[in-house]
Design a protein around this motif. Structure first.
Motif, PDB file in Angstrom:
ATOM      1  N   THR A 114      20.622  30.805  36.544  1.00 35.37           N
ATOM      2  CA  THR A 114      22.027  31.054  36.253  1.00 35.37           C
ATOM      3  C   THR A 114      22.247  31.002  34.750  1.00 35.37           C
ATOM      4  OG1 THR A 114      22.554  28.707  36.577  1.00 35.37           O
ATOM      5  CG2 THR A 114      22.875  30.155  38.444  1.00 35.37           C
ATOM      6  N   SER A 117      28.550  30.845  30.229  1.00 33.53           N
ATOM      7  CA  SER A 117      29.284  31.539  29.175  1.00 33.53           C
ATOM      8  C   SER A 117      28.938  31.012  27.783  1.00 33.53           C
ATOM      9  CB  SER A 117      30.788  31.429  29.428  1.00 33.53           C
ATOM     10  OG  SER A 117      31.177  30.074  29.596  1.00 33.53           O
ATOM     11  N   TYR A 210      25.571  29.930  45.627  1.00 29.37           N
ATOM     12  CA  TYR A 210      24.776  29.834  44.400  1.00 29.37           C
ATOM     13  C   TYR A 210      23.319  29.478  44.661  1.00 29.37           C
ATOM     14  CZ  TYR A 210      27.499  30.401  40.120  1.00 29.37           C
ATOM     15  OH  TYR A 210      28.168  30.928  39.057  1.00 29.37           O
ATOM     16  N   THR A 239      35.227  38.337  33.746  1.00 27.69           N
ATOM     17  CA  THR A 239      33.780  38.472  33.585  1.00 27.69           C
ATOM     18  C   THR A 239      33.116  37.205  34.101  1.00 27.69           C
ATOM     19  OG1 THR A 239      33.902  37.598  31.326  1.00 27.69           O
ATOM     20  CG2 THR A 239      33.935  39.998  31.580  1.00 27.69           C
ATOM     21  N   ASP A 240      31.869  37.350  34.563  1.00 25.26           N
ATOM     22  CA  ASP A 240      31.134  36.160  34.988  1.00 25.26           C
ATOM     23  C   ASP A 240      30.490  35.508  33.769  1.00 25.26           C
ATOM     24  OD1 ASP A 240      28.841  37.587  34.333  1.00 25.26           O
ATOM     25  OD2 ASP A 240      28.179  37.875  36.394  1.00 25.26           O
ATOM     26  N   GLY A 248      38.008  39.098  40.199  1.00 24.90           N
ATOM     27  CA  GLY A 248      37.999  37.664  40.452  1.00 24.90           C
ATOM     28  C   GLY A 248      38.869  37.288  41.629  1.00 24.90           C
ATOM     29  N   VAL A 267      33.583  35.742  41.140  1.00 24.38           N
ATOM     30  CA  VAL A 267      33.563  37.086  40.567  1.00 24.38           C
ATOM     31  C   VAL A 267      32.672  37.990  41.418  1.00 24.38           C
ATOM     32  CG1 VAL A 267      33.100  38.476  38.518  1.00 24.38           C
ATOM     33  CG2 VAL A 267      33.910  36.112  38.268  1.00 24.38           C
ATOM     34  N   LEU A 276      28.704  37.950  42.091  1.00 24.09           N
ATOM     35  CA  LEU A 276      28.052  37.810  40.793  1.00 24.09           C
ATOM     36  C   LEU A 276      27.954  36.364  40.335  1.00 24.09           C
ATOM     37  CD1 LEU A 276      29.730  40.749  38.810  1.00 24.09           C
ATOM     38  CD2 LEU A 276      27.532  40.749  40.011  1.00 24.09           C
ATOM     39  N   GLY A 277      28.953  35.567  40.643  1.00 21.57           N
ATOM     40  CA  GLY A 277      28.990  34.178  40.183  1.00 21.57           C
ATOM     41  C   GLY A 277      30.417  33.731  39.992  1.00 21.57           C
ATOM     42  N   THR A 278      30.662  32.954  38.938  1.00 21.94           N
ATOM     43  CA  THR A 278      32.006  32.506  38.615  1.00 21.94           C
ATOM     44  C   THR A 278      32.325  32.901  37.177  1.00 21.94           C
ATOM     45  OG1 THR A 278      31.428  30.329  37.691  1.00 21.94           O
ATOM     46  CG2 THR A 278      31.625  30.495  40.101  1.00 21.94           C
ATOM     47  N   ARG A 279      33.543  32.586  36.761  1.00 17.79           N
ATOM     48  CA  ARG A 279      33.946  32.918  35.407  1.00 17.79           C
ATOM     49  C   ARG A 279      33.106  32.170  34.375  1.00 17.79           C
ATOM     50  NH1 ARG A 279      40.208  32.347  34.598  1.00 17.79           N
ATOM     51  NH2 ARG A 279      39.693  30.200  35.165  1.00 17.79           N
ATOM     52  N   ALA A 282      26.815  32.629  35.989  1.00 17.56           N
ATOM     53  CA  ALA A 282      26.433  33.826  36.734  1.00 17.56           C
ATOM     54  C   ALA A 282      25.047  33.666  37.318  1.00 17.56           C
ATOM     55  CB  ALA A 282      26.457  35.041  35.813  1.00 17.56           C
TER      56      ALA A 282
END
Length: 298
Positions: A114, A117, A210, A239-240, A248, A267, A276-279, A282
């Motif tokens: 993963t 950000s 996840y 965005t992830d 989202g 996301v 895709l994942g979360t904010r 990812a």
């Protein structure tokens, strides 16, 4: 028959069409809307609007609001989508149901990478059947064998390597429900927060999506169950953690939370509807490998 049964029946019958496949139908609808007769102008305009709306619905899951439109609990610059978030999750369930997932051997490991950000990376190797030692980064995770697991990283050096009671925690979950209603009941029974805390339920959905491997029907049930949670919101301009754009889906922040608290945001790819994942993070790689520390292709 619940929502997931309908999704499964639909997917089995017609498959999942791509935007390219649907483009000709969209053009035919719009062309039909433009060829109405003048003497029936009122009906022509209604038909044009309906055809355009239907065409837009065929080729895109969400019609998104401008970036300036925001909702409660959502940061400035994150627009609230016009489309029903339930439909986004339903499309995600259909996409998950169509995946061709590999079935691992019990002695393998689930490898998940993963990206966050802040550009940090997390790598884990979890035992498929829960009986073998795994890794989170450089930290050893004990497997559970014959009801006992070794202690690693103990504050008390004398306890290092000693055995304690345990139950295996397999990374590959074949025990999870495959219908939306049953999955929602499972989530409510095994909730991590207070009963009825939808934000905690959202985190439980993220946890399963996840760093676990589920059968396609269970992944589909997970997203279909999430669609039944009250208070969902769809967000644009999300965005992830790896910077990939998508749609989202979020839950309300619990009452009494800090003013700085942000809702969890799942996301999904706006075209394929793949998770895709979360904010904040990812999932960029998720596969099975033969040994701890092994990366795909090595």
């Amino acid at each position: 028959m619940d929502d997931l049964d309908l999704i499964r029946e639909r997917a089995d019958a017609v498959g999942l069409a791509t935007a390219e496949d649907l483009a000709p139908a969209r053009e035919r609808l719009l062309a039909a809307a433009r060829t109405g007769r003048p003497r029936r102008a009122k009906r022509w305009f209604w038909t044009a609007g309906a055809a355009a709306a239907l065409a837009a619905g065929i080729t895109a899951v969400v019609a998104l609001a401008p970036a300036g439109e925001t909702g409660a609990g959502v940061g400035v610059g994150v627009g609230v989508a016009h489309a029903d978030p339930v439909r986004v999750l339903t499309e995600a369930a259909g996409a998950a149901l169509g995946e061709q997932a590999a079935v691992p051997r019990p002695d393998q490991f689930l490898y998940v990478k993963t990206e966050r950000s802040d550009h940090s990376v997390r790598e884990v190797w979890f035992s498929v059947d829960g009986t073998r030692d795994g890794l989170i980064g450089d930290t050893k995770i004990p497997g559970c064998r014959d009801g006992k697991a070794p202690v690693y990283g103990a504050n008390d050096p004398s306890k290092e390597g000693t055995l304690e009671d345990c139950r295996p925690s397999p990374a590959y979950r074949t025990d999870l429900p495959t219908t939306a209603d049953a999955m929602l009941a499972y989530l409510e029974e095994h909730h991590s927060g207070e009963r009825g805390d939808v934000n905690a339920l959202g985190k439980d959905v993220i946890s399963l999506a996840y760093e676990h491997a589920l059968r396609p029907a269970s992944y589909a049930a997970l997203f279909a169950a999430a669609a039944k949670v009250p208070g969902l919101t769809a967000l644009d301009h999300v965005t992830d953690g790896a910077g990939r754009p998508g749609v989202g889906i979020t839950w309300p922040v619990p009452p009494g939370s800090s003013p700085k608290a942000r809702p969890e945001v799942l996301v999904f790819d706006a075209t394929t509807h793949r998770f895709l994942g979360t904010r904040d993070s990812a999932v960029t790689v998720k596969t099975f490998v033969d040994r701890v520390g092994q990366r795909p292709g090595r």
